[in-house]
Design an enzyme around this catalytic site. Structure first.
Site, PDB file in Angstrom:
ATOM      1  N   GLY A  73       0.761  -1.242   0.000  1.00  0.00           N
ATOM      2  CA  GLY A  73       0.000   0.000   0.000  1.00  0.00           C
ATOM      3  C   GLY A  73       0.787   1.283   0.000  1.00  0.00           C
ATOM      4  O   GLY A  73       0.213   2.353  -0.227  1.00  0.00           O
ATOM      5  N   PRO A 122       4.385  -5.607  -0.701  1.00  0.00           N
ATOM      6  CA  PRO A 122       4.506  -4.407  -1.519  1.00  0.00           C
ATOM      7  C   PRO A 122       4.370  -4.725  -3.005  1.00  0.00           C
ATOM      8  O   PRO A 122       4.890  -5.733  -3.480  1.00  0.00           O
ATOM      9  CB  PRO A 122       5.934  -3.932  -1.222  1.00  0.00           C
ATOM     10  CG  PRO A 122       6.681  -5.202  -0.924  1.00  0.00           C
ATOM     11  CD  PRO A 122       5.695  -6.105  -0.236  1.00  0.00           C
ATOM     12  N   TYR A 158      -9.082   5.270 -12.836  1.00  0.00           N
ATOM     13  CA  TYR A 158      -8.919   5.914 -11.522  1.00  0.00           C
ATOM     14  C   TYR A 158      -8.590   7.400 -11.641  1.00  0.00           C
ATOM     15  O   TYR A 158      -8.116   7.996 -10.669  1.00  0.00           O
ATOM     16  CB  TYR A 158      -7.763   5.269 -10.746  1.00  0.00           C
ATOM     17  CG  TYR A 158      -7.719   3.765 -10.746  1.00  0.00           C
ATOM     18  CD1 TYR A 158      -8.677   3.016 -10.069  1.00  0.00           C
ATOM     19  CD2 TYR A 158      -6.698   3.094 -11.409  1.00  0.00           C
ATOM     20  CE1 TYR A 158      -8.613   1.631 -10.063  1.00  0.00           C
ATOM     21  CE2 TYR A 158      -6.624   1.706 -11.400  1.00  0.00           C
ATOM     22  CZ  TYR A 158      -7.591   0.984 -10.729  1.00  0.00           C
ATOM     23  OH  TYR A 158      -7.517  -0.377 -10.724  1.00  0.00           O
ATOM     24  N   CYS A 193     -12.312   4.069 -29.612  1.00  0.00           N
ATOM     25  CA  CYS A 193     -13.519   4.822 -29.931  1.00  0.00           C
ATOM     26  C   CYS A 193     -14.360   5.120 -28.704  1.00  0.00           C
ATOM     27  O   CYS A 193     -15.511   4.694 -28.615  1.00  0.00           O
ATOM     28  CB  CYS A 193     -14.338   4.042 -30.943  1.00  0.00           C
ATOM     29  SG  CYS A 193     -13.327   3.570 -32.333  1.00  0.00           S
ATOM     30  N   GLU A 194     -13.796   5.768 -27.723  1.00  0.00           N
ATOM     31  CA  GLU A 194     -14.597   6.335 -26.640  1.00  0.00           C
ATOM     32  C   GLU A 194     -13.812   7.459 -25.983  1.00  0.00           C
ATOM     33  O   GLU A 194     -12.572   7.423 -25.934  1.00  0.00           O
ATOM     34  CB  GLU A 194     -15.046   5.286 -25.621  1.00  0.00           C
ATOM     35  CG  GLU A 194     -13.996   4.396 -25.038  1.00  0.00           C
ATOM     36  CD  GLU A 194     -14.623   3.354 -24.107  1.00  0.00           C
ATOM     37  OE1 GLU A 194     -15.003   3.741 -23.005  1.00  0.00           O
ATOM     38  OE2 GLU A 194     -14.717   2.181 -24.511  1.00  0.00           O
ATOM     39  N   TYR A 244       0.602  -2.150 -12.241  1.00  0.00           N
ATOM     40  CA  TYR A 244      -0.791  -2.031 -12.671  1.00  0.00           C
ATOM     41  C   TYR A 244      -0.884  -1.429 -14.081  1.00  0.00           C
ATOM     42  O   TYR A 244      -1.816  -0.695 -14.394  1.00  0.00           O
ATOM     43  CB  TYR A 244      -1.607  -1.220 -11.650  1.00  0.00           C
ATOM     44  CG  TYR A 244      -1.472  -1.770 -10.246  1.00  0.00           C
ATOM     45  CD1 TYR A 244      -1.999  -3.023  -9.931  1.00  0.00           C
ATOM     46  CD2 TYR A 244      -0.773  -1.086  -9.250  1.00  0.00           C
ATOM     47  CE1 TYR A 244      -1.849  -3.565  -8.660  1.00  0.00           C
ATOM     48  CE2 TYR A 244      -0.621  -1.617  -7.973  1.00  0.00           C
ATOM     49  CZ  TYR A 244      -1.152  -2.860  -7.687  1.00  0.00           C
ATOM     50  OH  TYR A 244      -1.005  -3.390  -6.436  1.00  0.00           O
TER      51      TYR A 244
HETATM   52  N1  LLP Z   1      -1.837  -6.991  -0.716  1.00  0.00           N
HETATM   53  C1  LLP Z   1      -3.137  -7.024  -1.010  1.00  0.00           C
HETATM   54  C2  LLP Z   1      -4.004  -7.933  -0.261  1.00  0.00           C
HETATM   55  C3  LLP Z   1      -3.659  -6.194  -2.011  1.00  0.00           C
HETATM   56  O1  LLP Z   1      -4.954  -6.226  -2.288  1.00  0.00           O
HETATM   57  C4  LLP Z   1      -2.792  -5.322  -2.720  1.00  0.00           C
HETATM   58  C5  LLP Z   1      -3.296  -4.453  -3.785  1.00  0.00           C
HETATM   59  C6  LLP Z   1      -1.426  -5.333  -2.388  1.00  0.00           C
HETATM   60  C7  LLP Z   1      -0.993  -6.168  -1.377  1.00  0.00           C
HETATM   61  C8  LLP Z   1      -0.420  -4.456  -3.079  1.00  0.00           C
HETATM   62  O2  LLP Z   1      -0.652  -3.104  -2.859  1.00  0.00           O
HETATM   63  P1  LLP Z   1       0.397  -2.008  -3.346  1.00  0.00           P
HETATM   64  O3  LLP Z   1       1.639  -2.152  -2.521  1.00  0.00           O
HETATM   65  O4  LLP Z   1       0.674  -2.254  -4.790  1.00  0.00           O
HETATM   66  O5  LLP Z   1      -0.287  -0.717  -3.125  1.00  0.00           O
HETATM   67  N2  LLP Z   1      -5.100  -1.382  -9.877  1.00  0.00           N
HETATM   68  C9  LLP Z   1      -4.955  -0.349  -8.872  1.00  0.00           C
HETATM   69  C10 LLP Z   1      -4.328  -0.871  -7.591  1.00  0.00           C
HETATM   70  C11 LLP Z   1      -5.087  -1.998  -6.961  1.00  0.00           C
HETATM   71  C12 LLP Z   1      -4.443  -2.523  -5.707  1.00  0.00           C
HETATM   72  C13 LLP Z   1      -5.126  -3.743  -5.245  1.00  0.00           C
HETATM   73  N3  LLP Z   1      -4.537  -4.392  -4.128  1.00  0.00           N
HETATM   74  C14 LLP Z   1      -4.158   0.804  -9.468  1.00  0.00           C
HETATM   75  O6  LLP Z   1      -3.796   0.744 -10.639  1.00  0.00           O
HETATM   76  O7  LLP Z   1      -3.910   1.791  -8.794  1.00  0.00           O
END
Ligand code: LLP
Length: 427
Positions: A247, A283, A326, A352-353, A381
């Site tokens: 996160g 992470p 987002y 096309c959007e 992502y």
């Molecule tokens: N652990 C769990 C249980 C998660 O659901 C996630 C991300 C992570 C770890 C990794 O989180 P990070 O360190 O990458 O913040 N597609 C979205 C992000 C979705 C994140 C979902 N869960 C975007 O492009 O911003």
């Protein structure tokens, strides 16, 4: 810090010229830097170790890279060689982690909706733990484990009910989100698991959201997790592991500067106050985002009579969906910036959007048809969320290391695309 820099007026990834790479591989293309992936992993590990945050048997904490952020096997291999584990959310991701050489004892299986088949697969390959998110899921894990004559090592995913800020679509830690169970439920489920022949509870886990740029909500959640571990231990239950999720946000340039890994580690050390447990983390973005760019070519620049200028690229929302989904901000830079005052563009793709708009009214160095641009911070992502919408071929992926590069996912051919489908017998 990352390894995408201008050398002699031209953007490079490490020692590879991005224009030469685009010439050789074509565009759009994702390009990742090995040195940046390695650096981000090491910076996080070293920051945690420096604060005394330890893993199993007093070793380094487990950094289980969130495979959802970038699931390319070569990327996972790069991290696995440094000792990374993998946080996975599907059988497909577990298979990718194994294919990359991540040892099963470093693979965590998370996610709110695991199927019986997926749980069976995870148990057969011997993943380190299954993070269960609800009572029915825990019961399913127990049934599957017993049917295999096994005992599933489980951690209970807690929803600590804090607001992490950030985009609503990626916030996970409030009680009205679908993730995890409340603190009191976690206590009850932990005790229940301890008395279940199919389960062995090994720890607790939380993850409150993504792209978090304020440590306060994390500290609030982690303090609740510490309290939970202490209460469980007070009841005589063994709690070996604490998984604090992922996160941590990254700089996308228009946002508040996120805390550094050192700030994050200090906050954890402070909040946990010496709690003796094997720590792990999940992470994703902070390791991969700034280790990748999406390279695209300008197809046309056209100006509407009212003066709005559009730069139409050969990349589209199917290649990088984050701006459409987002309202995410990605820095866009010219690979060979032209001299002259910045010009204001709407940067769009060919789909096309209207949603296929990467940005509106962004001042960029002057662009002409044929120029290359790079979307920065696209290593997490990005490619994983791409699709063939509009029957566009998936963008290839390239991994750079020093002056070398390798195509780690080739661009498919149109024949490949059509070969994936079958016709119906009556047609
Ligand atoms: N652990 C769990 C249980 C998660 O659901 C996630 C991300 C992570 C770890 C990794 O989180 P990070 O360190 O990458 O913040 N597609 C979205 C992000 C979705 C994140 C979902 N869960 C975007 O492009 O911003």
């Amino acid at each position: 810090m990352n390894h995408f820099e201008l050398h002699g007026g031209e953007l490079f990834c490490e020692d590879v010229s991005l224009s030469a790479l685009a010439e050789a591989v074509g565009t759009p293309v994702y390009v990742y830097s090995t040195a940046t992936l390695e650096r981000h992993y090491a910076v996080l590990r070293d920051a945690l170790v420096a604060e005394g945050i330890r893993g199993e048997h007093g070793g380094d904490p487990l950094l289980a890279f969130a495979v959802k952020a970038n699931s390319n096997v070569a990327v996972l291999k790069t991290l696995a060689k440094l000792g990374a584990g993998a946080d996975t959310v599907s059988e497909g991701e577990i298979r990718r982690a194994l294919a990359a050489g991540v040892p099963p004892e470093k693979i965590v299986f998370s996610g709110v909706g695991k199927t019986a088949d997926e749980i069976a697969f995870a148990l057969k390959v011997g993943v380190s733990e299954i993070n269960v998110e609800s009572e029915p899921e825990m019961e399913l894990a127990s049934r599957v484990a017993r049917s295999l004559g096994a005992r599933a090592l489980v951690a209970i995913r807690v929803n600590p009910d804090v607001s992490a800020g950030g985009h609503a679509k990626i916030s996970t830690g409030k009680a009205d989100n679908k993730f995890g169970v409340s603190l009191s439920e976690a206590e009850r489920l932990y005790a229940k698991a301890a008395n279940d022949a199919g389960l062995k509870p090994v720890g607790v886990t939380c993850h409150i959201g993504s792209q978090i740029t304020d440590l306060a909500p994390m500290a609030e959640a982690f303090a609740k997790m510490r309290g939970l571990v202490e209460r469980l231990r007070g009841e005589g239950l063994a709690v070996e592991r604490l998984d604090l999720g992922g996160g941590l946000g990254v700089p996308y340039f228009n946002q508040p500067t996120p805390p550094t890994p050192a700030d994050y580690a200090r906050m954890i050390a402070r909040t946990m106050g010496g709690l003796d447990v094997a720590y792990s983390f999940e992470p994703g973005r902070m390791i991969a985002a700034n280790a990748g760019v999406l390279l695209a070519r300008v197809l046309h620049v056209h100006e509407r009579p009212e003066g709005r200028k559009f730069a139409v690229l050969d990349a589209a929302m199917n290649d990088l969906i984050r701006p459409a989904m987002y309202d995410a901000y990605h820095e866009i830079v010219a690979v060979k910036p032209r001299p002259g005052a910045p010009v204001v563009y709407d940067v769009v793709g060919p789909i096309c959007e209207t949603g296929d708009t990467f940005t509106r009214e962004r001042a960029l160095s002057p662009l002409e048809a044929g120029d290359l641009v790079a979307f920065l911070s696209a290593g997490a992502y990005g490619a994983v969320m791409s699709s063939e919408y509009n029957s566009r071929l998936l963008a290839p992926e390239v991994l750079v290391k020093g002056a070398d590069y390798a195509v780690i996912r080739p661009r498919p051919t149109y024949e490949d695309m059509l070969a994936k489908e079958a016709t119906a017998p009556w047609l």
